[in-house]
Motif scaffolding. Structure first.
Motif, PDB file in Angstrom:
ATOM      1  N   PRO A  37      41.007  49.639  38.822  1.00 59.75           N
ATOM      2  CA  PRO A  37      41.766  48.904  37.820  1.00 59.75           C
ATOM      3  C   PRO A  37      43.506  49.369  38.038  1.00 59.75           C
ATOM      4  CG  PRO A  37      39.722  49.455  36.975  1.00 59.75           C
ATOM      5  CD  PRO A  37      39.795  50.068  38.368  1.00 59.75           C
ATOM      6  N   ASP A  40      47.691  49.772  32.528  1.00 53.33           N
ATOM      7  CA  ASP A  40      48.347  48.655  31.378  1.00 53.33           C
ATOM      8  C   ASP A  40      49.673  48.188  31.978  1.00 53.33           C
ATOM      9  OD1 ASP A  40      45.945  49.128  30.028  1.00 53.33           O
ATOM     10  OD2 ASP A  40      46.941  50.512  28.707  1.00 53.33           O
ATOM     11  N   TYR A  43      49.482  45.633  34.674  1.00 56.07           N
ATOM     12  CA  TYR A  43      48.695  44.469  34.090  1.00 56.07           C
ATOM     13  C   TYR A  43      49.792  43.793  33.224  1.00 56.07           C
ATOM     14  CZ  TYR A  43      45.135  41.073  32.486  1.00 56.07           C
ATOM     15  OH  TYR A  43      44.438  40.186  32.014  1.00 56.07           O
ATOM     16  N   LEU A  78      46.954  36.662  38.450  1.00 59.56           N
ATOM     17  CA  LEU A  78      45.800  37.258  37.686  1.00 59.56           C
ATOM     18  C   LEU A  78      44.372  37.451  38.456  1.00 59.56           C
ATOM     19  CD1 LEU A  78      46.421  35.201  34.348  1.00 59.56           C
ATOM     20  CD2 LEU A  78      46.459  37.369  34.707  1.00 59.56           C
ATOM     21  N   VAL A  81      44.614  40.938  40.693  1.00 61.46           N
ATOM     22  CA  VAL A  81      44.690  41.955  40.259  1.00 61.46           C
ATOM     23  C   VAL A  81      43.635  42.438  39.319  1.00 61.46           C
ATOM     24  CG1 VAL A  81      45.847  41.156  38.068  1.00 61.46           C
ATOM     25  CG2 VAL A  81      46.078  43.527  38.765  1.00 61.46           C
ATOM     26  N   THR A  82      42.936  43.665  39.410  1.00 59.42           N
ATOM     27  CA  THR A  82      41.930  44.104  38.664  1.00 59.42           C
ATOM     28  C   THR A  82      42.463  44.835  37.448  1.00 59.42           C
ATOM     29  OG1 THR A  82      40.550  44.430  40.531  1.00 59.42           O
ATOM     30  CG2 THR A  82      39.694  45.646  38.500  1.00 59.42           C
ATOM     31  N   PRO A  83      42.325  44.170  36.346  1.00 58.75           N
ATOM     32  CA  PRO A  83      42.825  44.801  35.125  1.00 58.75           C
ATOM     33  C   PRO A  83      41.896  45.891  34.530  1.00 58.75           C
ATOM     34  CG  PRO A  83      41.465  42.747  34.565  1.00 58.75           C
ATOM     35  CD  PRO A  83      41.605  43.010  35.902  1.00 58.75           C
ATOM     36  N   GLN A  88      38.884  43.163  31.248  1.00 57.99           N
ATOM     37  CA  GLN A  88      38.435  42.421  32.410  1.00 57.99           C
ATOM     38  C   GLN A  88      37.884  41.064  31.997  1.00 57.99           C
ATOM     39  OE1 GLN A  88      36.087  44.668  35.093  1.00 57.99           O
ATOM     40  NE2 GLN A  88      37.704  45.850  35.613  1.00 57.99           N
ATOM     41  N   ASN A  91      40.837  38.820  31.054  1.00 55.63           N
ATOM     42  CA  ASN A  91      41.448  38.182  32.151  1.00 55.63           C
ATOM     43  C   ASN A  91      40.484  37.175  32.710  1.00 55.63           C
ATOM     44  OD1 ASN A  91      43.603  38.924  34.253  1.00 55.63           O
ATOM     45  ND2 ASN A  91      41.776  38.828  35.519  1.00 55.63           N
TER      46      ASN A  91
END
Length: 158
Positions: A37, A40, A43, A78, A81-83, A88, A91
């Motif tokens: 991930p 923050d 993201y 979105l 990307v791995t939040p 998740q 997302n």
């Protein structure tokens, strides 16, 4: 709905994310799905940049297709990307919210976006000032957003 009304609605819902053009290609590419991930802040760059791009498209695009193209680009960002772990589900919910609007892009002006759980949302809001793409409060900060009152997504827990 007239163009001035659309612009006014866009300002209410998305204007709180800055409205000053984000740069294409500046969203983080590390942490793509299947990897660790992102932070923050990374993201938030995606969220604020995509929201900003949508806001700009609503103000300048001459067709619904042009706005839809921006929404599809936001979805791709979105998905790329791995939040953070606790974001998740948000997302996924946010991607679905955007996908549902591709055929009717101005529907985003009146449909409340999903929100992450309160704890994660508070954490993101506290970091927005550290992210250039988030010059102003985003829709994540419901208390400071001048648009429709958003409600947490069904998956969000307090």
């Amino acid at each position: 709905m007239t163009v001035p009304m659309l612009v006014a609605l866009a300002g209410l819902l998305f204007g709180a994310c800055g409205g000053g053009g984000s740069k294409a290609g500046t969203t983080p590419t590390s942490g793509t799905n299947g990897s660790s991930p992102v932070s923050d802040e990374a993201y938030l760059k995606v969220i604020c940049g995509g929201t900003d791009d949508f806001y700009n498209a609503v103000q300048t695009a001459t067709t619904a297709d042009a706005i839809s193209k921006v929404i599809r680009q936001f979805i791709a960002q979105l998905q790329g990307v791995t939040p953070p772990t606790d974001l998740q589900q948000f997302n996924k919910d946010f991607i679905k919210y955007l996908q549902d609007a591709v055929d009717n892009p101005t529907s985003l002006l009146s449909a409340n976006p999903p929100l992450p759980a309160q704890k994660a949302r508070d954490r993101l809001v506290s970091k927005e000032s550290d992210v250039e793409e988030c010059k102003n409060p985003t829709f994540l900060d419901v208390a400071n957003t001048p648009g429709p009152a958003a409600k947490p997504s069904a998956s969000a827990t307090p």
